[in-house]
Scaffold this motif. Structure first.
Motif, PDB file in Angstrom:
ATOM      1  N   LEU A 117       0.814  -1.215   0.000  1.00 60.78           N
ATOM      2  CA  LEU A 117       0.000   0.000   0.000  1.00 60.78           C
ATOM      3  C   LEU A 117       0.849   1.267   0.000  1.00 60.78           C
ATOM      4  CD1 LEU A 117      -2.984  -1.032   2.285  1.00 60.78           C
ATOM      5  CD2 LEU A 117      -2.797  -1.116  -0.216  1.00 60.78           C
ATOM      6  N   SER A 118       2.076   1.176   0.471  1.00 65.07           N
ATOM      7  CA  SER A 118       2.985   2.320   0.371  1.00 65.07           C
ATOM      8  C   SER A 118       3.432   2.531  -1.068  1.00 65.07           C
ATOM      9  CB  SER A 118       4.211   2.114   1.265  1.00 65.07           C
ATOM     10  OG  SER A 118       3.839   2.132   2.610  1.00 65.07           O
ATOM     11  N   ALA A 119       3.717   1.436  -1.756  1.00 64.74           N
ATOM     12  CA  ALA A 119       4.197   1.515  -3.144  1.00 64.74           C
ATOM     13  C   ALA A 119       3.059   1.691  -4.138  1.00 64.74           C
ATOM     14  CB  ALA A 119       5.000   0.267  -3.488  1.00 64.74           C
ATOM     15  N   GLU A 120       1.918   1.057  -3.852  1.00 63.51           N
ATOM     16  CA  GLU A 120       0.766   1.066  -4.765  1.00 63.51           C
ATOM     17  C   GLU A 120      -0.496   1.392  -3.975  1.00 63.51           C
ATOM     18  OE1 GLU A 120       0.529  -2.509  -7.242  1.00 63.51           O
ATOM     19  OE2 GLU A 120       2.637  -2.904  -6.783  1.00 63.51           O
ATOM     20  N   PRO A 121      -0.706   2.659  -3.631  1.00 62.26           N
ATOM     21  CA  PRO A 121      -1.836   3.026  -2.774  1.00 62.26           C
ATOM     22  C   PRO A 121      -3.207   2.675  -3.335  1.00 62.26           C
ATOM     23  CG  PRO A 121      -0.499   4.958  -3.326  1.00 62.26           C
ATOM     24  CD  PRO A 121       0.113   3.797  -3.991  1.00 62.26           C
ATOM     25  N   GLU A 122      -3.301   2.473  -4.630  1.00 61.72           N
ATOM     26  CA  GLU A 122      -4.579   2.127  -5.251  1.00 61.72           C
ATOM     27  C   GLU A 122      -4.601   0.668  -5.710  1.00 61.72           C
ATOM     28  OE1 GLU A 122      -7.110   4.287  -5.175  1.00 61.72           O
ATOM     29  OE2 GLU A 122      -5.784   5.738  -4.214  1.00 61.72           O
ATOM     30  N   ALA A 123      -3.797  -0.183  -5.088  1.00 63.12           N
ATOM     31  CA  ALA A 123      -3.708  -1.593  -5.486  1.00 63.12           C
ATOM     32  C   ALA A 123      -5.101  -2.230  -5.537  1.00 63.12           C
ATOM     33  CB  ALA A 123      -2.827  -2.364  -4.516  1.00 63.12           C
ATOM     34  N   SER A 124      -5.375  -2.922  -6.618  1.00 65.69           N
ATOM     35  CA  SER A 124      -6.669  -3.589  -6.778  1.00 65.69           C
ATOM     36  C   SER A 124      -6.740  -4.815  -5.869  1.00 65.69           C
ATOM     37  CB  SER A 124      -6.860  -4.028  -8.232  1.00 65.69           C
ATOM     38  OG  SER A 124      -5.945  -5.067  -8.540  1.00 65.69           O
ATOM     39  N   ASN A 125      -7.942  -5.334  -5.690  1.00 63.65           N
ATOM     40  CA  ASN A 125      -8.092  -6.558  -4.902  1.00 63.65           C
ATOM     41  C   ASN A 125      -7.341  -7.713  -5.548  1.00 63.65           C
ATOM     42  OD1 ASN A 125      -9.710  -4.944  -3.352  1.00 63.65           O
ATOM     43  ND2 ASN A 125     -11.471  -6.311  -3.378  1.00 63.65           N
ATOM     44  N   ASP A 126      -7.325  -7.758  -6.882  1.00 61.70           N
ATOM     45  CA  ASP A 126      -6.552  -8.797  -7.571  1.00 61.70           C
ATOM     46  C   ASP A 126      -5.064  -8.654  -7.277  1.00 61.70           C
ATOM     47  OD1 ASP A 126      -8.768 -10.065  -8.657  1.00 61.70           O
ATOM     48  OD2 ASP A 126      -8.627  -9.004 -10.577  1.00 61.70           O
ATOM     49  N   ARG A 127      -4.578  -7.418  -7.246  1.00 60.34           N
ATOM     50  CA  ARG A 127      -3.162  -7.185  -6.943  1.00 60.34           C
ATOM     51  C   ARG A 127      -2.862  -7.588  -5.503  1.00 60.34           C
ATOM     52  NH1 ARG A 127       1.965  -7.532  -7.740  1.00 60.34           N
ATOM     53  NH2 ARG A 127       3.176  -5.732  -7.081  1.00 60.34           N
ATOM     54  N   ILE A 128      -3.768  -7.289  -4.591  1.00 60.96           N
ATOM     55  CA  ILE A 128      -3.596  -7.705  -3.195  1.00 60.96           C
ATOM     56  C   ILE A 128      -3.480  -9.222  -3.128  1.00 60.96           C
ATOM     57  CG2 ILE A 128      -4.727  -7.838  -0.934  1.00 60.96           C
ATOM     58  CD1 ILE A 128      -5.941  -5.033  -1.605  1.00 60.96           C
ATOM     59  N   ARG A 129      -4.377  -9.927  -3.811  1.00 63.71           N
ATOM     60  CA  ARG A 129      -4.329 -11.398  -3.820  1.00 63.71           C
ATOM     61  C   ARG A 129      -3.005 -11.897  -4.398  1.00 63.71           C
ATOM     62  NH1 ARG A 129      -9.325 -10.419  -5.767  1.00 63.71           N
ATOM     63  NH2 ARG A 129     -11.002 -10.760  -4.297  1.00 63.71           N
ATOM     64  N   GLU A 130      -2.551 -11.255  -5.474  1.00 61.89           N
ATOM     65  CA  GLU A 130      -1.298 -11.661  -6.110  1.00 61.89           C
ATOM     66  C   GLU A 130      -0.125 -11.517  -5.137  1.00 61.89           C
ATOM     67  OE1 GLU A 130       1.635 -10.141  -9.717  1.00 61.89           O
ATOM     68  OE2 GLU A 130      -0.381  -9.314  -9.572  1.00 61.89           O
ATOM     69  N   VAL A 131      -0.057 -10.388  -4.453  1.00 60.66           N
ATOM     70  CA  VAL A 131       1.042 -10.146  -3.523  1.00 60.66           C
ATOM     71  C   VAL A 131       0.972 -11.108  -2.331  1.00 60.66           C
ATOM     72  CG1 VAL A 131       2.013  -8.425  -1.934  1.00 60.66           C
ATOM     73  CG2 VAL A 131       1.387  -7.775  -4.256  1.00 60.66           C
ATOM     74  N   LEU A 132      -0.232 -11.433  -1.897  1.00 60.73           N
ATOM     75  CA  LEU A 132      -0.387 -12.353  -0.764  1.00 60.73           C
ATOM     76  C   LEU A 132      -0.091 -13.807  -1.126  1.00 60.73           C
ATOM     77  CD1 LEU A 132      -3.596 -11.063   1.029  1.00 60.73           C
ATOM     78  CD2 LEU A 132      -1.210 -10.773   1.718  1.00 60.73           C
ATOM     79  N   SER A 133       0.021 -14.091  -2.420  1.00 51.96           N
ATOM     80  CA  SER A 133       0.238 -15.486  -2.837  1.00 51.96           C
ATOM     81  C   SER A 133       1.543 -16.057  -2.293  1.00 51.96           C
ATOM     82  CB  SER A 133       0.200 -15.601  -4.361  1.00 51.96           C
ATOM     83  OG  SER A 133       1.326 -14.957  -4.937  1.00 51.96           O
ATOM     84  N   GLY A 134       2.434 -15.206  -1.837  1.00 49.97           N
ATOM     85  CA  GLY A 134       3.686 -15.672  -1.256  1.00 49.97           C
ATOM     86  C   GLY A 134       3.604 -15.942   0.235  1.00 49.97           C
ATOM     87  N   HIS A 135       2.415 -15.945   0.798  1.00 44.90           N
ATOM     88  CA  HIS A 135       2.239 -16.198   2.233  1.00 44.90           C
ATOM     89  C   HIS A 135       1.388 -17.440   2.449  1.00 44.90           C
ATOM     90  CE1 HIS A 135       3.964 -12.539   3.960  1.00 44.90           C
ATOM     91  NE2 HIS A 135       3.615 -11.996   2.808  1.00 44.90           N
ATOM     92  N   ILE A 136       1.758 -18.197   3.460  1.00 42.45           N
ATOM     93  CA  ILE A 136       0.990 -19.376   3.810  1.00 42.45           C
ATOM     94  C   ILE A 136       0.234 -19.107   5.108  1.00 42.45           C
ATOM     95  CG2 ILE A 136       1.097 -21.804   4.494  1.00 42.45           C
ATOM     96  CD1 ILE A 136       3.611 -22.018   2.707  1.00 42.45           C
ATOM     97  N   CYS A 137      -1.092 -19.209   5.036  1.00 46.90           N
ATOM     98  CA  CYS A 137      -1.950 -19.088   6.210  1.00 46.90           C
ATOM     99  C   CYS A 137      -2.822 -20.338   6.238  1.00 46.90           C
ATOM    100  CB  CYS A 137      -2.825 -17.836   6.127  1.00 46.90           C
ATOM    101  SG  CYS A 137      -3.997 -17.751   7.493  1.00 46.90           S
ATOM    102  N   ARG A 138      -2.779 -21.055   7.323  1.00 51.14           N
ATOM    103  CA  ARG A 138      -3.547 -22.294   7.418  1.00 51.14           C
ATOM    104  C   ARG A 138      -4.883 -22.119   8.120  1.00 51.14           C
ATOM    105  NH1 ARG A 138       1.086 -26.784   8.784  1.00 51.14           N
ATOM    106  NH2 ARG A 138       2.225 -26.482   6.843  1.00 51.14           N
ATOM    107  N   CYS A 139      -5.196 -20.903   8.571  1.00 46.35           N
ATOM    108  CA  CYS A 139      -6.379 -20.716   9.408  1.00 46.35           C
ATOM    109  C   CYS A 139      -7.516 -19.934   8.761  1.00 46.35           C
ATOM    110  CB  CYS A 139      -5.996 -19.999  10.699  1.00 46.35           C
ATOM    111  SG  CYS A 139      -4.795 -20.866  11.716  1.00 46.35           S
TER     112      CYS A 139
END
Length: 163
Positions: A117-139
Motif C-alpha cells: 500500500l505504500s508503493a501502490e496506494p490504489e492496489a486492486s483486490n486482484d493485486r492484493i491477492r497476487e502479492v499475498l500469494s507468497g504467504h501461507i496461512c492455514r487458518c
C-alpha cells in the motif's frame, strides 16, 4: 566460531548497534539480539512469509537476509506499525475484519500489506491477492485478509484525499 561484527541498523526509526556473527540471519538478529519477537520464523527457506519485514520500504524475507546485509538500512518490523499504543490502519482493519486466527502468519502479511500500500496506494483486490500469494496461512482462508487490506487501502486513500 566466526568473530562477531558490529553493525548499525535503523529499526523502526531507532538507530541500533548490534554485534552479530556474519552468518546470522536478520530474522534471528531481530528476535534474539533486539527482542523484536513479532517477526516470526516458520520455514526458514523464504517460502511461508511469516518472517517478512521491510528493508528500505520493500518487503523481504528476513530469514533469507543476513543481518550484515541490512547494515545502514531502514528495517521496519510489525512492532513499528503501531504508534503510542494505537494500532496502525492495516492492523486496525485486520482486527475489524477478523483477518487473523492463530496469528502466526499475521506479522509477515501485515508487513507485506504495508509495503504494497505504500508503493501502490490504489492496489486492486486482484493485486492484493497476487502479492499475498507468497504467504501461507492455514487458518483464515485469505478472504478476510484481502478484505482487511482493501478496507485499509480505502481508509488510507480517503485520509490522503482529506489532507
Amino acid at each position: 566460531m566466526t568473530q562477531p561484527i558490529d553493525i548499525n541498523l535503523n529499526v523502526n526509526g531507532r538507530d541500533v548497534r548490534v554485534s552479530v556473527e556474519p552468518r546470522r540471519s536478520l530474522a534471528d538478529c531481530l528476535r534474539h539480539d533486539l527482542s523484536l519477537t513479532g517477526t516470526h520464523v516458520g520455514c526458514e527457506h523464504g517460502v511461508c512469509g511469516a518472517c517478512t519485514v521491510m528493508i528500505d520500504g520493500e518487503a523481504v524475507r528476513s530469514c533469507l537476509v543476513l543481518a550484515v546485509q541490512a547494515e545502514d538500512r531502514l528495517v521496519e518490523t510489525v512492532e513499528g506499525l503501531a504508534t503510542d499504543d494505537c494500532l496502525g490502519v492495516i492492523q486496525d482493519e485486520f482486527r475489524n475484519n477478523h483477518a487473523l486466527q492463530c496469528g502466526f502468519c499475521t506479522p509477515g502479511i501485515l508487513m507485506t500489506a504495508q509495503s504494497l500500500l505504500s508503493a501502490e496506494p490504489e492496489a486492486s483486490n486482484d493485486r492484493i491477492r497476487e502479492v499475498l500469494s507468497g504467504h501461507i496461512c492455514r487458518c483464515t482462508g485469505y478472504i478476510p485478509i484481502v478484505t482487511a487490506i482493501a478496507k485499509a487501502r480505502d481508509r488510507l486513500s480517503a485520509a490522503s484525499r482529506d489532507h
